[in-house]
Structure formats: structure tokens, C-alpha cells
Motif scaffolding. Structure first.
Motif, mmCIF file in Angstrom:
data_model
loop_
_atom_site.group_PDB
_atom_site.id
_atom_site.type_symbol
_atom_site.label_atom_id
_atom_site.label_comp_id
_atom_site.label_asym_id
_atom_site.label_seq_id
_atom_site.Cartn_x
_atom_site.Cartn_y
_atom_site.Cartn_z
ATOM 1 N N CYS A 76 72.619 11.657 0.480
ATOM 2 C CA CYS A 76 74.209 13.191 0.204
ATOM 3 C C CYS A 76 73.754 14.141 -0.310
ATOM 4 N N CYS A 102 77.811 6.947 -6.588
ATOM 5 C CA CYS A 102 76.936 5.943 -5.723
ATOM 6 C C CYS A 102 77.787 4.758 -5.425
ATOM 7 N N CYS A 111 67.788 10.768 -2.189
ATOM 8 C CA CYS A 111 68.189 9.225 -1.168
ATOM 9 C C CYS A 111 69.086 9.627 -0.004
HETATM 10 S S1 SF4 Z 1 73.916 9.648 -1.031
HETATM 11 FE FE1 SF4 Z 1 74.597 10.561 -2.780
HETATM 12 S S2 SF4 Z 1 76.588 9.348 -3.449
HETATM 13 FE FE2 SF4 Z 1 74.950 7.733 -2.019
HETATM 14 S S3 SF4 Z 1 73.992 6.367 -3.191
HETATM 15 FE FE3 SF4 Z 1 72.572 8.177 -2.915
HETATM 16 S S4 SF4 Z 1 73.005 9.563 -4.220
HETATM 17 FE FE4 SF4 Z 1 74.731 7.878 -4.317
#
Ligand code: SF4
Length: 219
Positions: free
Chosen positions: A197, A113, A195
Motif C-alpha cells: 500500500c 494490516c 509491502c
Molecule cells: S499493504 Fe499496507 S495495510 Fe496491507 S499488509 Fe501491507 S503494510 Fe499492511
């Protein structure tokens, strides 16, 4: 060592801007419409803002398109004191997968992250320098799941490299997170449950599965 209060630092900076009667130009990396709603309501009182939607981390493309459409709609519908523009970065998920290599199994909130924050903030810092902006920052610190210290630490490092001041932030303060939920309801914004990904999507699905199993066994 005392923890820094980034909201207080921002308050101070905004007080100075008000005293000077300036309206600086801010390049604001945006992760999604719900997180941007409060940040835009708050900062557009003091800055002319360019919202920069750059998130190659988002999986799948359909999800990405949905989130871009929502931020565009929000910027078009919200009233602002100073002008707010919008710019979309390139959507190349390969850039994210290259960065995440070897960290696929790291849980949300860990090293992957931090690199993901940096990837997106660095693109913002670069473009802020090219565009001659007065500041750059990101909406990321509004989320209680993100590491505010890391976000500000990365912002300060990038400010040194690209010679554009980083606006300190802890947008969840002053009830910012709560306000973002109210605004999301007001504008009927799509609120994703992971989030961004594919790894965070799987983690979320796994948590839901575990919850259903434990609820089932409690019957
Ligand atoms: S998209 Fe994935 S890697 Fe990026 S901050 Fe969110 S959890 Fe973390």
C-alpha cells in the motif's frame, strides 16, 4: 498458554490426505510471485491449486500490473505435480482506502494490516465457498513481517462464516522463506521493496532517507 504450531498442524493434515490418497482442491490467496513460489512448490505436491491474486491494497496501478504479470509468469513456468490454475480478482483500490480510513498513520504490522489481511482473505473464502473448494488459505504467512497468529485466527473465523475449511499455515517454517528467495533468483522474479500500500511505500522511503542521513553524518 502454549503457542500453536501451525506448520505441525499442516503436516498432520497433509499426512491424512496422503493416507487417504486424495488430491483436494485448494483456493490460495496470493500476495505476490516471490511469496507464492515456495508455497506453490510445496503445496502443489498434495493439492490441485487455484492461485487467487486479489490485492486492491497495492499502489500504484503500474506496480499492481507488474506483480500480476510476475505471478502469471511464475505459474506458467514452474513445474507442478498437480494442476495449478490462476484467477485474478478485481482491482479496486477504493475498497482498500475505505477499509484503511482513520488508520493511515498506523505503522506496518498494526491494526491496518490485520484488516488488510482480512479484506483479502475474506474475498478468497467467499469464492472458495462458491467454487466448492475443499480448503482456502493465503501465502501471507511466509513473510517474517506478517503476523502468523492473526492470519490463522482470521482464517479460522472466515472458515466458520463461509463453511470452507482454512488450511493452517506458517510457510516461513521448514526454511520456506529462504527457499522463496532461492526460487525468486531462479525464476528471476521481481521483488518489491515495500509491502504494497501507499502507506508502506512511504514508510519504506522514510526509512531509506533516515538511513542515508545517518550514513552521511557518520562520514
Ligand atoms: S499493504 Fe499496507 S495495510 Fe496491507 S499488509 Fe501491507 S503494510 Fe499492511
Amino acid at each position: 498458554m502454549n503457542k500453536r504450531n501451525y506448520q505441525k498442524e499442516l503436516d498432520k493434515l497433509i499426512d491424512n490426505i496422503k493416507k487417504e490418497g486424495r488430491v483436494p482442491r485448494l483456493f490460495l490467496h496470493s500476495c505476490c510471485a516471490p511469496c507464492s513460489s515456495y508455497v506453490l512448490e510445496y503445496l502443489s505436491q498434495y493439492f490441485e491449486i487455484t492461485v487467487f491474486f486479489y490485492n486492491p491494497n497495492i499502489s500504484l496501478e503500474e506496480e499492481y500490473r507488474k506483480r500480476v504479470a510476475e505471478i502469471r509468469r511464475l505459474v506458467a513456468e514452474m513445474p507442478f505435480t498437480h494442476p495449478v490454475h490462476i484467477e485474478e480478482g478485481a482491482y479496486d483500490p477504493q475498497v482498500f482506502y475505505e477499509m484503511a480510513k482513520g488508520m493511515e498513520k498506523v505503522p506496518e504490522g498494526g491494526e491496518r494490516c490485520f484488516k488488510c489481511y482480512r479484506l483479502r482473505m475474506e474475498e478468497a473464502a467467499k469464492l472458495a465457498e462458491e467454487g466448492g473448494y475443499d480448503y482456502f488459505t493465503t501465502t501471507l504467512s511466509i513473510s517474517p513481517l506478517k503476523n502468523t497468529e492473526k492470519i490463522n485466527e482470521i482464517g479460522e473465523e472466515l472458515a466458520e462464516i463461509y463453511k470452507v475449511p482454512h488450511l493452517p499455515s506458517d510457510f516461513k517454517k521448514k526454511n520456506g522463506y529462504k527457499r522463496s528467495i532461492e526460487l525468486s533468483h531462479e525464476y528471476d522474479l521481481y521483488r518489491q521493496n515495500y509491502c504494497g500500500c501507499v502507506f508502506s511505500k512511504r514508510e519504506q522511503e522514510e526509512k531509506l532517507k533516515q538511513k542515508q542521513i545517518s550514513e552521511g553524518s557518520a562520514l
